[in-house]
Design a protein around this motif. Structure first.
Motif, PDB file in Angstrom:
ATOM      1  N   ARG A 317      22.248   5.818   5.678  1.00 42.38           N
ATOM      2  CA  ARG A 317      21.860   7.201   5.433  1.00 42.38           C
ATOM      3  C   ARG A 317      20.470   7.309   4.819  1.00 42.38           C
ATOM      4  N   SER A 318      19.755   6.186   4.724  1.00 40.03           N
ATOM      5  CA  SER A 318      18.450   6.154   4.051  1.00 40.03           C
ATOM      6  C   SER A 318      17.311   6.323   5.049  1.00 40.03           C
ATOM      7  N   ILE A 319      16.302   7.060   4.618  1.00 39.88           N
ATOM      8  CA  ILE A 319      15.084   7.272   5.400  1.00 39.88           C
ATOM      9  C   ILE A 319      13.897   6.955   4.504  1.00 39.88           C
ATOM     10  N   VAL A 320      13.019   6.074   4.965  1.00 36.17           N
ATOM     11  CA  VAL A 320      11.760   5.780   4.280  1.00 36.17           C
ATOM     12  C   VAL A 320      10.634   6.187   5.219  1.00 36.17           C
ATOM     13  N   ILE A 321       9.734   7.037   4.743  1.00 36.47           N
ATOM     14  CA  ILE A 321       8.582   7.482   5.536  1.00 36.47           C
ATOM     15  C   ILE A 321       7.324   6.984   4.827  1.00 36.47           C
ATOM     16  N   VAL A 322       6.454   6.307   5.566  1.00 36.30           N
ATOM     17  CA  VAL A 322       5.314   5.594   4.985  1.00 36.30           C
ATOM     18  C   VAL A 322       4.017   6.091   5.614  1.00 36.30           C
ATOM     19  N   ASP A 323       3.017   6.319   4.763  1.00 41.39           N
ATOM     20  CA  ASP A 323       1.668   6.627   5.238  1.00 41.39           C
ATOM     21  C   ASP A 323       0.937   5.306   5.428  1.00 41.39           C
ATOM     22  N   ALA A 324       0.920   4.825   6.655  1.00 40.77           N
ATOM     23  CA  ALA A 324       0.286   3.547   6.972  1.00 40.77           C
ATOM     24  C   ALA A 324      -0.985   3.761   7.788  1.00 40.77           C
ATOM     25  N   ALA A 336      -5.711  10.928  -0.543  1.00 47.69           N
ATOM     26  CA  ALA A 336      -5.883   9.491  -0.785  1.00 47.69           C
ATOM     27  C   ALA A 336      -4.531   8.838  -1.022  1.00 47.69           C
ATOM     28  N   GLY A 337      -3.621   8.969  -0.069  1.00 46.54           N
ATOM     29  CA  GLY A 337      -2.270   8.470  -0.242  1.00 46.54           C
ATOM     30  C   GLY A 337      -1.941   7.263   0.600  1.00 46.54           C
ATOM     31  N   THR A 338      -2.913   6.462   0.953  1.00 48.46           N
ATOM     32  CA  THR A 338      -2.664   5.335   1.847  1.00 48.46           C
ATOM     33  C   THR A 338      -1.613   4.378   1.269  1.00 48.46           C
ATOM     34  N   ARG A 394     -16.601   7.220   0.189  1.00 44.39           N
ATOM     35  CA  ARG A 394     -16.012   5.890   0.410  1.00 44.39           C
ATOM     36  C   ARG A 394     -14.542   6.071   0.769  1.00 44.39           C
ATOM     37  N   HIS A 395     -14.081   5.358   1.800  1.00 41.62           N
ATOM     38  CA  HIS A 395     -12.710   5.618   2.227  1.00 41.62           C
ATOM     39  C   HIS A 395     -12.116   4.436   2.983  1.00 41.62           C
ATOM     40  N   VAL A 396     -10.804   4.483   3.117  1.00 38.67           N
ATOM     41  CA  VAL A 396     -10.104   3.497   3.922  1.00 38.67           C
ATOM     42  C   VAL A 396     -10.607   3.589   5.354  1.00 38.67           C
ATOM     43  N   THR A 397     -11.055   2.459   5.882  1.00 40.71           N
ATOM     44  CA  THR A 397     -11.540   2.465   7.268  1.00 40.71           C
ATOM     45  C   THR A 397     -10.581   1.764   8.217  1.00 40.71           C
ATOM     46  N   ALA A 398      -9.716   0.911   7.667  1.00 39.38           N
ATOM     47  CA  ALA A 398      -8.806   0.177   8.542  1.00 39.38           C
ATOM     48  C   ALA A 398      -7.503  -0.090   7.804  1.00 39.38           C
ATOM     49  N   VAL A 399      -6.416   0.067   8.513  1.00 36.78           N
ATOM     50  CA  VAL A 399      -5.097  -0.303   8.005  1.00 36.78           C
ATOM     51  C   VAL A 399      -4.457  -1.216   9.041  1.00 36.78           C
ATOM     52  N   ARG A 400      -4.156  -2.436   8.611  1.00 33.36           N
ATOM     53  CA  ARG A 400      -3.449  -3.373   9.491  1.00 33.36           C
ATOM     54  C   ARG A 400      -1.965  -3.258   9.175  1.00 33.36           C
ATOM     55  N   GLN A 401      -1.148  -3.068  10.197  1.00 31.76           N
ATOM     56  CA  GLN A 401       0.280  -2.949   9.919  1.00 31.76           C
ATOM     57  C   GLN A 401       1.117  -3.571  11.026  1.00 31.76           C
ATOM     58  N   GLU A 402       2.257  -4.110  10.639  1.00 32.88           N
ATOM     59  CA  GLU A 402       3.233  -4.681  11.566  1.00 32.88           C
ATOM     60  C   GLU A 402       4.623  -4.269  11.099  1.00 32.88           C
ATOM     61  N   ARG A 403       5.556  -4.175  12.042  1.00 35.12           N
ATOM     62  CA  ARG A 403       6.941  -3.903  11.670  1.00 35.12           C
ATOM     63  C   ARG A 403       7.872  -4.741  12.537  1.00 35.12           C
ATOM     64  N   TRP A 404       9.046  -5.040  11.983  1.00 34.01           N
ATOM     65  CA  TRP A 404      10.079  -5.794  12.688  1.00 34.01           C
ATOM     66  C   TRP A 404      11.418  -5.130  12.414  1.00 34.01           C
ATOM     67  N   GLU A 405      12.292  -5.250  13.348  1.00 30.54           N
ATOM     68  CA  GLU A 405      13.652  -4.747  13.178  1.00 30.54           C
ATOM     69  C   GLU A 405      14.619  -5.797  13.711  1.00 30.54           C
ATOM     70  N   ALA A 406      15.694  -6.005  12.975  1.00 31.77           N
ATOM     71  CA  ALA A 406      16.700  -6.973  13.403  1.00 31.77           C
ATOM     72  C   ALA A 406      18.030  -6.640  12.742  1.00 31.77           C
ATOM     73  N   GLU A 407      19.065  -6.512  13.569  1.00 29.38           N
ATOM     74  CA  GLU A 407      20.427  -6.295  13.104  1.00 29.38           C
ATOM     75  C   GLU A 407      20.520  -5.138  12.110  1.00 29.38           C
ATOM     76  N   HIS A 416      -4.582  -2.238   3.510  1.00 31.06           N
ATOM     77  CA  HIS A 416      -5.743  -1.350   3.678  1.00 31.06           C
ATOM     78  C   HIS A 416      -6.933  -1.867   2.889  1.00 31.06           C
ATOM     79  N   ASP A 417      -8.124  -1.393   3.296  1.00 35.50           N
ATOM     80  CA  ASP A 417      -9.376  -1.869   2.710  1.00 35.50           C
ATOM     81  C   ASP A 417     -10.060  -0.819   1.837  1.00 35.50           C
ATOM     82  N   GLY A 418      -9.296   0.159   1.344  1.00 34.57           N
ATOM     83  CA  GLY A 418      -9.910   1.245   0.581  1.00 34.57           C
ATOM     84  C   GLY A 418     -10.573   0.810  -0.704  1.00 34.57           C
ATOM     85  N   TYR A 419     -10.152  -0.339  -1.261  1.00 33.48           N
ATOM     86  CA  TYR A 419     -10.753  -0.824  -2.504  1.00 33.48           C
ATOM     87  C   TYR A 419     -11.728  -1.973  -2.273  1.00 33.48           C
TER      88      TYR A 419
END
Length: 548
Positions: A317-324, A336-338, A394-407, A416-419
């Protein structure tokens, strides 16, 4: 030059205010509509009762404006905009009754007395488009039982406003407001029996706006859930108007509605409201439900929208929503919620962002800051610099992201490179949601990259809590116990760092402030040097009453 195109803003305004332009948009008043269109959006009867008493509410602001609000010359911009849109007519319509109908006619008549000639604000293209749609869609409510002189005055004004909008539309802003402008122009063109050439030109402009603003994954370029819903609603209205005119909607319109519906569903929590990213508030669930129903789309909630950089993790019943995604300055909507995330379980929100306060300048800048989001913040510095006009420095210019799902379990990793420029470090966040939905684990890593940025001193990992969540520190301050309104217990633990329970604010419900709390894990970064990193692991696990 006769239609104002190709002129500077000052010259265009002078032309629109001139007798020549008034003559060009003049013409006989239509006796009736060529096609009858009906506004299908629900209103709020309680809001209608307030309007009867002279009170109007827009966002978090309510003001008593009396019998004639058009005499008010110093309203906040968002309130003045809301008045001139006339979408509050829905509240009077759904309240119903002779008093509501008379009030609607009185307010429209007073507007005609004061603003029926071009006015820079009242006739701004997006406001004019919304007003045309409202007057046409709700004419049956306020106009059918009116006397002939009122009906003639309204129809005459509609025709002139429509002619003006057609002459001004090419110079209208190119942000999300463009959809409001085009929607009004198409609705009025259908209702007033415009030529085939006019409709073809407008649908071509609509297609260009969709191509420019709706990204490949179906997300609006602003990355703002509220704007996602508003633009989708405009597209649904356009499709309904074209169908009423026995025209097939262009393929790009149908595809945009389908794709945007999947993203809108993605941005909703278990309670039906919106995630609080990029200026969004929860919204009214019944309005969102009505919008989803009118899309006629079977598209499921997207799990990944890489073009706008939003990820959705679901288990049990859980939902996680991410700003990626990288922050965007498009349309002045930069936040600025990266790498911030929100968590809901069933219909209860646990971890949130602070939201937005539309029109409240006292809070607007603070709520855009990284510290107003459930993410990691270094030295109280925003991940992206937000200027006073809402654009980015000055701002985040790139976000690298990957996801996996199993069972049934979901893993997400994003960096991110914002800093990089300000502190010579990268921030990586790993999230894992177990298959049952009762175990969320995270790891935040700060890695030194080298460079001229100042050495980081401290990181704060923030978990803003929904106002209905009670929280207390336990285990000598090494963990926190959260209790939901339904009685469910959740325990937050971390390895390392210092855990504190601090004050926070929540603007999720119509932009009104509620006091709440936030859990903050403070992590020293003094030891970060070249090729080194500091990681902090944390976990949020559900526990029953016996183990809590």
């Amino acid at each position: 030059m006769s239609n104002g195109r190709g002129l500077s803003a000052r010259m265009r305004d002078a032309y629109f205010a001139s007798p020549l332009h008034r003559w060009r948009i003049a013409g006989p008043a239509p006796e009736d509509f060529a096609v009858t269109l009906t506004d299908a959006w629900p209103g709020d009867p309680d809001g209608g009762r307030e309007i009867l008493e002279g009170t109007f509410s827009f966002g978090a602001t309510s003001s008593t404006l009396g019998a004639d609000p058009w005499t008010q010359d110093s309203l906040p911009p968002h309130m003045a905009d809301g008045l001139h849109r006339f979408e509050w007519l829905r509240d009077l319509r759904d309240l119903g009754g002779d008093a509501a109908r008379r009030r609607a006619r009185d307010l429209i008549g007073a507007w005609l007395d004061r603003h029926d000639r071009w006015h820079r604000h009242a006739w701004r293209p997006d406001l004019l488009g919304a007003r045309l749609a409202a007057w046409i869609g709700m004419f049956g409510f306020f106009g059918e039982s009116a006397d002939d002189s009122f009906r003639t005055a309204v129809l005459d004004s509609l025709a002139r406003q429509h002619r003006h909008l057609l002459s001004a539309i090419s110079s209208s802003p190119q942000g999300p407001e463009q959809f409001e402008t085009i929607r009004g122009a198409i609705i009025a063109s259908v209702a007033l029996g415009a030529t085939e050439d006019v409709l073809k030109s407008l649908t071509d402009q609509l297609a260009a706006a969709i191509d420019a603003q709706v990204l490949g994954d179906g997300g609006h370029r602003s990355r703002a859930p509220t704007i996602q819903a508003d633009v989708l609603a405009a597209l649904v209205d356009v499709r309904a108007a074209l169908r009423a005119a026995d025209r097939d909607p262009p393929a790009i319109l149908d595809k945009a509605i389908q794709d945007m519906t999947g993203v809108l569903r993605m941005l909703r929590h278990g309670d039906g409201g919106l995630a609080l990213f990029n200026g969004a508030v929860e919204g009214q669930v019944w309005r969102l439900d009505a919008l989803i129903a009118r899309t006629e789309s079977k598209a499921r909630a997207a799990v990944s929208a890489p073009d706008i950089g939003i990820e959705r993790m679901t288990a049990g019943r859980s939902i996680v929503i991410v700003d990626a995604g990288a922050a965007t300055g498009a349309d002045g909507m930069a936040h600025a919620g990266t790498l911030a995330f929100e968590l809901s379980v069933g219909r209860e929100r646990l971890i949130v962002n602070c939201g937005a306060a539309p029109g409240d300048l006292r809070w607007e800048t603070a709520l855009r800051a990284s510290a107003a989001h459930s993410t990691l913040v270094i030295d109280d510095t925003n991940t992206s610099e937000i200027r006073s006009d809402g654009s980015l420095g000055r701002h985040v210019t790139a976000v690298r992201q990957e996801r996996w799902e199993a069972e049934g379990s979901v893993w997400l990793e994003a960096e991110h490179d914002g800093y990089r420029d300000s502190h010579s470090v990268l921030h990586r966040r790993r999230l894992y949601l177990a298959a049952g939905g009762d175990d969320l684990r995270g790891e935040d890593t700060v890695s030194y990259t080298g460079g001229p940025g100042q050495r980081p001193v401290e990181a704060a990992i923030r978990f803003h809590l929904h106002p209905r969540i009670s929280a207390s520190l336990v285990q000598n301050g090494n963990a926190a116990l959260l209790r939901t309104p339904s009685g469910a217990g959740w325990r937050l633990r971390s390895s390392g760092g210092r855990l504190a329970l601090n004050e926070s604010v929540y603007f999720g419900q119509r932009g009104r402030m509620q006091r709440t709390r936030q859990l903050v894990i403070t992590v020293p970064l003094d030891s970060v040097r070249e090729a080194e990193s500091v990681s902090i692991k944390w976990g949020l696990r559900r526990e029953d009453r016996r183990t809590a």
